[in-house]
Scaffold this motif. Structure first.
Motif, PDB file in Angstrom:
ATOM      1  N   MET A 153      31.633  44.721  28.305  1.00 17.18           N
ATOM      2  CA  MET A 153      33.067  44.632  28.099  1.00 17.18           C
ATOM      3  C   MET A 153      33.591  43.323  28.683  1.00 17.18           C
ATOM      4  O   MET A 153      33.218  42.926  29.787  1.00 17.18           O
ATOM      5  CB  MET A 153      33.774  45.817  28.790  1.00 17.18           C
ATOM      6  CG  MET A 153      35.269  45.834  28.570  1.00 17.18           C
ATOM      7  SD  MET A 153      36.061  47.079  29.605  1.00 17.18           S
ATOM      8  CE  MET A 153      35.161  48.539  29.092  1.00 17.18           C
ATOM      9  N   GLU A 154      34.445  42.643  27.923  1.00 15.00           N
ATOM     10  CA  GLU A 154      35.031  41.404  28.407  1.00 15.00           C
ATOM     11  C   GLU A 154      36.227  41.722  29.286  1.00 15.00           C
ATOM     12  O   GLU A 154      37.119  42.476  28.901  1.00 15.00           O
ATOM     13  CB  GLU A 154      35.472  40.532  27.227  1.00 15.00           C
ATOM     14  CG  GLU A 154      35.509  39.065  27.569  1.00 15.00           C
ATOM     15  CD  GLU A 154      35.597  38.196  26.328  1.00 15.00           C
ATOM     16  OE1 GLU A 154      36.548  37.414  26.275  1.00 15.00           O
ATOM     17  OE2 GLU A 154      34.737  38.326  25.448  1.00 15.00           O
ATOM     18  N   ARG A 155      36.230  41.178  30.481  1.00 19.94           N
ATOM     19  CA  ARG A 155      37.306  41.445  31.436  1.00 19.94           C
ATOM     20  C   ARG A 155      37.957  40.143  31.860  1.00 19.94           C
ATOM     21  O   ARG A 155      37.292  39.119  31.974  1.00 19.94           O
ATOM     22  CB  ARG A 155      36.769  42.159  32.681  1.00 19.94           C
ATOM     23  CG  ARG A 155      36.137  43.512  32.423  1.00 19.94           C
ATOM     24  CD  ARG A 155      35.670  44.118  33.733  1.00 19.94           C
ATOM     25  NE  ARG A 155      34.986  45.383  33.549  1.00 19.94           N
ATOM     26  CZ  ARG A 155      35.588  46.560  33.441  1.00 19.94           C
ATOM     27  NH1 ARG A 155      36.909  46.623  33.531  1.00 19.94           N
ATOM     28  NH2 ARG A 155      34.895  47.671  33.285  1.00 19.94           N
ATOM     29  N   GLU A 156      39.248  40.240  32.145  1.00 24.23           N
ATOM     30  CA  GLU A 156      39.923  39.106  32.757  1.00 24.23           C
ATOM     31  C   GLU A 156      39.373  38.931  34.161  1.00 24.23           C
ATOM     32  O   GLU A 156      39.058  39.898  34.855  1.00 24.23           O
ATOM     33  CB  GLU A 156      41.430  39.375  32.808  1.00 24.23           C
ATOM     34  CG  GLU A 156      42.244  38.226  33.363  1.00 24.23           C
ATOM     35  CD  GLU A 156      43.726  38.551  33.445  1.00 24.23           C
ATOM     36  OE1 GLU A 156      44.447  37.800  34.143  1.00 24.23           O
ATOM     37  OE2 GLU A 156      44.156  39.551  32.842  1.00 24.23           O
ATOM     38  N   SER A 157      39.277  37.689  34.618  1.00 28.11           N
ATOM     39  CA  SER A 157      38.733  37.407  35.941  1.00 28.11           C
ATOM     40  C   SER A 157      39.695  36.515  36.711  1.00 28.11           C
ATOM     41  O   SER A 157      40.283  35.588  36.145  1.00 28.11           O
ATOM     42  CB  SER A 157      37.372  36.721  35.817  1.00 28.11           C
ATOM     43  OG  SER A 157      36.837  36.420  37.090  1.00 28.11           O
ATOM     44  N   MET A 158      39.876  36.842  37.993  1.00 30.27           N
ATOM     45  CA  MET A 158      40.726  36.034  38.870  1.00 30.27           C
ATOM     46  C   MET A 158      39.928  35.668  40.111  1.00 30.27           C
ATOM     47  O   MET A 158      39.139  36.473  40.602  1.00 30.27           O
ATOM     48  CB  MET A 158      41.996  36.813  39.247  1.00 30.27           C
ATOM     49  CG  MET A 158      42.854  37.203  38.060  1.00 30.27           C
ATOM     50  SD  MET A 158      44.253  38.277  38.539  1.00 30.27           S
ATOM     51  CE  MET A 158      45.260  37.125  39.480  1.00 30.27           C
ATOM     52  N   GLU A 159      40.132  34.454  40.605  1.00 30.76           N
ATOM     53  CA  GLU A 159      39.372  33.948  41.759  1.00 30.76           C
ATOM     54  C   GLU A 159      40.277  33.852  42.988  1.00 30.76           C
ATOM     55  O   GLU A 159      41.406  33.347  42.904  1.00 30.76           O
ATOM     56  CB  GLU A 159      38.797  32.561  41.450  1.00 30.76           C
ATOM     57  CG  GLU A 159      37.847  32.515  40.262  1.00 30.76           C
ATOM     58  CD  GLU A 159      36.422  32.870  40.649  1.00 30.76           C
ATOM     59  OE1 GLU A 159      36.148  32.940  41.880  1.00 30.76           O
ATOM     60  OE2 GLU A 159      35.598  33.069  39.746  1.00 30.76           O
ATOM     61  N   PHE A 160      39.762  34.323  44.115  1.00 30.49           N
ATOM     62  CA  PHE A 160      40.489  34.238  45.390  1.00 30.49           C
ATOM     63  C   PHE A 160      39.514  33.813  46.482  1.00 30.49           C
ATOM     64  O   PHE A 160      38.300  33.959  46.342  1.00 30.49           O
ATOM     65  CB  PHE A 160      41.097  35.592  45.763  1.00 30.49           C
ATOM     66  CG  PHE A 160      42.135  36.091  44.798  1.00 30.49           C
ATOM     67  CD1 PHE A 160      43.471  35.723  44.939  1.00 30.49           C
ATOM     68  CD2 PHE A 160      41.788  36.927  43.747  1.00 30.49           C
ATOM     69  CE1 PHE A 160      44.434  36.177  44.055  1.00 30.49           C
ATOM     70  CE2 PHE A 160      42.737  37.383  42.848  1.00 30.49           C
ATOM     71  CZ  PHE A 160      44.070  37.012  42.999  1.00 30.49           C
ATOM     72  N   ASP A 161      40.079  33.315  47.562  1.00 31.76           N
ATOM     73  CA  ASP A 161      39.240  33.084  48.732  1.00 31.76           C
ATOM     74  C   ASP A 161      38.827  34.418  49.345  1.00 31.76           C
ATOM     75  O   ASP A 161      37.653  34.628  49.678  1.00 31.76           O
ATOM     76  CB  ASP A 161      39.983  32.236  49.765  1.00 31.76           C
ATOM     77  CG  ASP A 161      40.195  30.802  49.307  1.00 31.76           C
ATOM     78  OD1 ASP A 161      39.198  30.163  48.920  1.00 31.76           O
ATOM     79  OD2 ASP A 161      41.342  30.336  49.334  1.00 31.76           O
ATOM     80  N   VAL A 162      39.809  35.312  49.488  1.00 31.07           N
ATOM     81  CA  VAL A 162      39.550  36.613  50.111  1.00 31.07           C
ATOM     82  C   VAL A 162      40.258  37.709  49.313  1.00 31.07           C
ATOM     83  O   VAL A 162      41.440  37.563  48.970  1.00 31.07           O
ATOM     84  CB  VAL A 162      40.049  36.648  51.575  1.00 31.07           C
ATOM     85  CG1 VAL A 162      39.749  38.002  52.212  1.00 31.07           C
ATOM     86  CG2 VAL A 162      39.416  35.530  52.397  1.00 31.07           C
ATOM     87  N   VAL A 163      39.541  38.780  49.026  1.00 30.66           N
ATOM     88  CA  VAL A 163      40.128  39.988  48.455  1.00 30.66           C
ATOM     89  C   VAL A 163      40.047  41.088  49.503  1.00 30.66           C
ATOM     90  O   VAL A 163      38.999  41.273  50.145  1.00 30.66           O
ATOM     91  CB  VAL A 163      39.409  40.423  47.157  1.00 30.66           C
ATOM     92  CG1 VAL A 163      39.789  41.853  46.769  1.00 30.66           C
ATOM     93  CG2 VAL A 163      39.744  39.471  46.019  1.00 30.66           C
ATOM     94  N   ILE A 164      41.144  41.795  49.702  1.00 28.93           N
ATOM     95  CA  ILE A 164      41.209  42.899  50.658  1.00 28.93           C
ATOM     96  C   ILE A 164      41.519  44.174  49.884  1.00 28.93           C
ATOM     97  O   ILE A 164      42.498  44.208  49.123  1.00 28.93           O
ATOM     98  CB  ILE A 164      42.270  42.648  51.743  1.00 28.93           C
ATOM     99  CG1 ILE A 164      41.927  41.372  52.534  1.00 28.93           C
ATOM    100  CG2 ILE A 164      42.388  43.841  52.681  1.00 28.93           C
ATOM    101  CD1 ILE A 164      43.022  40.905  53.471  1.00 28.93           C
ATOM    102  N   VAL A 165      40.698  45.196  50.067  1.00 35.62           N
ATOM    103  CA  VAL A 165      40.872  46.462  49.353  1.00 35.62           C
ATOM    104  C   VAL A 165      41.561  47.458  50.272  1.00 35.62           C
ATOM    105  O   VAL A 165      40.972  47.935  51.239  1.00 35.62           O
ATOM    106  CB  VAL A 165      39.514  47.020  48.878  1.00 35.62           C
ATOM    107  CG1 VAL A 165      39.714  48.331  48.124  1.00 35.62           C
ATOM    108  CG2 VAL A 165      38.791  46.008  48.007  1.00 35.62           C
ATOM    109  N   GLY A 166      42.826  47.749  49.989  1.00 30.59           N
ATOM    110  CA  GLY A 166      43.564  48.735  50.761  1.00 30.59           C
ATOM    111  C   GLY A 166      44.667  48.120  51.602  1.00 30.59           C
ATOM    112  O   GLY A 166      44.407  47.245  52.433  1.00 30.59           O
ATOM    113  N   ALA A 167      45.902  48.597  51.376  1.00 30.77           N
ATOM    114  CA  ALA A 167      47.060  48.084  52.121  1.00 30.77           C
ATOM    115  C   ALA A 167      47.476  49.070  53.196  1.00 30.77           C
ATOM    116  O   ALA A 167      48.613  49.528  53.243  1.00 30.77           O
ATOM    117  CB  ALA A 167      48.220  47.788  51.163  1.00 30.77           C
ATOM    118  N   GLY A 168      46.515  49.411  54.055  1.00 28.97           N
ATOM    119  CA  GLY A 168      46.802  50.203  55.249  1.00 28.97           C
ATOM    120  C   GLY A 168      46.880  49.278  56.448  1.00 28.97           C
ATOM    121  O   GLY A 168      46.909  48.042  56.304  1.00 28.97           O
ATOM    122  N   PRO A 169      46.910  49.834  57.659  1.00 29.15           N
ATOM    123  CA  PRO A 169      47.040  48.976  58.843  1.00 29.15           C
ATOM    124  C   PRO A 169      45.891  47.980  59.006  1.00 29.15           C
ATOM    125  O   PRO A 169      46.117  46.849  59.452  1.00 29.15           O
ATOM    126  CB  PRO A 169      47.100  49.968  60.011  1.00 29.15           C
ATOM    127  CG  PRO A 169      46.642  51.272  59.468  1.00 29.15           C
ATOM    128  CD  PRO A 169      46.936  51.257  58.008  1.00 29.15           C
TER     129      PRO A 169
END
Length: 548
Positions: A1-17
């Protein structure tokens, strides 16, 4: 499947403390060093705070480090603890107050605040965005991306618009590849991706099993003459003592005539007839709690698993391309019954470790988190509390609590000993024939309530026509084995009525009401055959907690 891709320095999973503190610290480090970093936080809840639930008593040690001027920044810490009571509920009518010198030192709350952790995370999110981080609520991370060398290279968000059979609907949108130099996983207790990372990198090799509790909480608005802002009550004993189960109850007075009341049930309990939800409902009738709840109105309900194994259950948290932080790893200090400040500190340490790698021009290498962790007050705190959970599990609340009091209050950690609990929570259920049935009173609709009305108050919503996010490895197992052996315990351990045994053409049928799910993860933890796997539904689904 073709997916859109975005590039970051850092990805963080979860907006908790943990995740938001990592984002804030990362942006602070970049600013201090004159660098520009792209930091993305993805959050499966419809908004920041929507899936956040905790008691919560807050120790501000990590916040002091992250934002020394938090008072000027109007952090939502408004109610300081003014009175702290620790009680033994001897039966359904009576209780005893523990003297202060018999209360384990870590459980004392002088200097702490009674807060809504959901609102605190909303504030943290605002700080992260003001520093330049990007936050995307409503996007659930469904898969881990790996590079050719096997290092973590980011995540893929959930596909949107699939039907129950997994086929694309007209509204179908494939998930997005979020590629990163480093990825920080901060999903909370029993994180879906954290679980796969621990298995993939064998992060829990030679560790004792992780242990969990289920926390159930309600928010009440009570008459003004019963409200004492800053009053904190903790209880042990009844009703859990009747079924030889450990855990504890609490009631915290917040601002605006509101109180948070809840029950924590250790998930190593033995009796398959036990229902944590019903234990909580009858607990509220005890005079210790009823005196504050009478004449009040329940305004919110929720539940969440708590990672409580402590230092000996903590997996290695670093791996090529990323770090596992907060309750996703298990940094909660159960001796204090607090995990927000420890989660924040672990996120901050992860940011420092990852920034050091990026600053040297590296990508998807092994961050040096463990060294920073072992040199920090976080490690020292978890080390001092290392025996607490196992002492309670092995010896019960009274004897285990007495040992903890001796260790923390009098010996002051001068002597070292080790107590471990090597039996996983899902292995602890006894068969029906070796267990005592439990009769629960019907809810009165005033102090105690049923599951449907409670789930309604959680705001839980899911797109009905989507693949079920509660996966069974063997669909026959609930009826072929669990029903006869344990009475299919998911009917009782789930606090949201997700699992039922219903009659279909005169035969029992195992039914999953996935739309009820409040994302507590108890089923993934307590199922005796580890047959249920919780995976992410479409982003934005689940509970919608206003200020839990």
């Amino acid at each position: 499947m073709e997916r859109e891709s975005m590039e970051f320095d850092v990805v963080i999973v979860g907006a908790g403390p943990a995740g938001l503190s990592a984002a804030c610290r990362m942006m602070q480090l970049a600013e201090d060093n004159g660098q520009t970093l792209s930091v993305c936080v993805v959050e499966k809840g419809a908004e920041v705070g929507a899936h956040i639930l905790s008691g919560a008593l807050f120790e501000h040690r990590a916040l002091d480090e992250l934002f020394p001027d938090w008072e000027r920044l109007d952090a939502p810490l408004h109610t300081a603890v003014c009175e702290d009571q620790f009680c033994l509920l001897t039966n359904q009518h009576n209780f005893l107050n523990f003297p202060l010198n018999l209360t384990p030192e870590p459980m004392k709350n002088d200097g702490n605040f009674v807060i809504s952790l959901a609102n605190f995370c909303r504030w943290l999110g605002q700080q992260a965005e003001s520093l330049g981080a990007e936050i995307y609520p409503g996007f659930a991370a469904a898969e881990v991306l790996y590079n050719e060398q096997g290092a973590v290279a980011g995540v893929i968000t959930t596909d949107m618009g699939r039907d129950k059979q997994g086929e694309p609907k007209q509204t179908f949108e494939p998930g997005i590849e979020l590629r990163a130099k480093y990825t920080i996983f901060a999903e909370g207790a029993r994180g879906h991706l954290g679980k796969t990372l621990i298995a993939n990198f064998d992060l829990d090799y030679d560790k004792q099993p992780q242990h969990y509790a289920l926390g159930i909480k309600e928010l009440w608005e009570i008459p003004a003459d019963q409200h004492q802002p800053g009053l904190v009550l903790h209880g042990v004993g009844w009703p859990l003592s009747q079924s030889d189960t450990t855990g504890g109850s609490f009631l915290y007075h917040l601002e605006n005539n509101q109180v948070a009341v809840g029950l924590i049930v250790d998930l190593n309990y033995h009796n398959p007839y036990l229902s944590p939800f019903d234990e909580f409902q009858r607990m509220k009738h005890h005079p210790l709690y009823h005196q504050y709840l009478k004449g009040g109105q329940r305004i919110a309900y929720g539940a969440r698993a708590i990672t409580k194994g402590g230092l000996y259950s903590l997996p290695r948290q670093q791996f090529p391309g990323g770090v596992l932080v907060g309750c996703d790893a298990g940094t909660l200090n159960f001796a204090k019954i607090k995990g927000s400040h420890t989660a924040m500190k672990s996120g901050m340490l992860a940011a420092e470790a990852v920034f050091a790698e990026i600053n040297q021009g590296f990508a998807q290498t092994m961050p040096g988190y463990e060294q920073l962790f072992e040199q920090s007050w976080l490690y020292q705190e978890l080390d001092e509390a290392r025996n607490f959970g196992a002492q309670i599990h092995k010896f019960g609340n009274i004897i285990g609590g007495a040992l903890a009091t001796v260790e923390h209050n009098w010996l002051k950690h001068r002597l070292r000993w080790t107590v471990k609990d090597r039996k996983a929570d899902h292995e602890c259920l006894r068969p029906l024939e070796k267990s005592q049935p439990i009769e629960y009173p019907k809810p009165d609709g005033v102090i105690s309530f049923d599951k449907p009305s409670s789930v309604y108050l959680s705001g839980a919503q899911h797109e009905e026509n989507q693949p079920c996010h509660l996966k069974l490895k063997d669909e026959s197992l609930p009826l072929s084995m669990h029903l006869e052996q344990f009475g299919e315990p998911s009917q009782r351990y789930c606090p949201a009525g997700v699992y039922e045994i219903v009659s279909s053409n005169g035969r029992p049928k195992f039914q999953i009401n996935a739309a009820n799910c409040v994302h507590c993860k108890t089923c993934d933890i307590k199922d005796p055959s580890q047959n249920i796997t919780w995976v992410t539904p479409e982003g934005g689904g689940g509970p919608n907690y206003p200020n839990m």
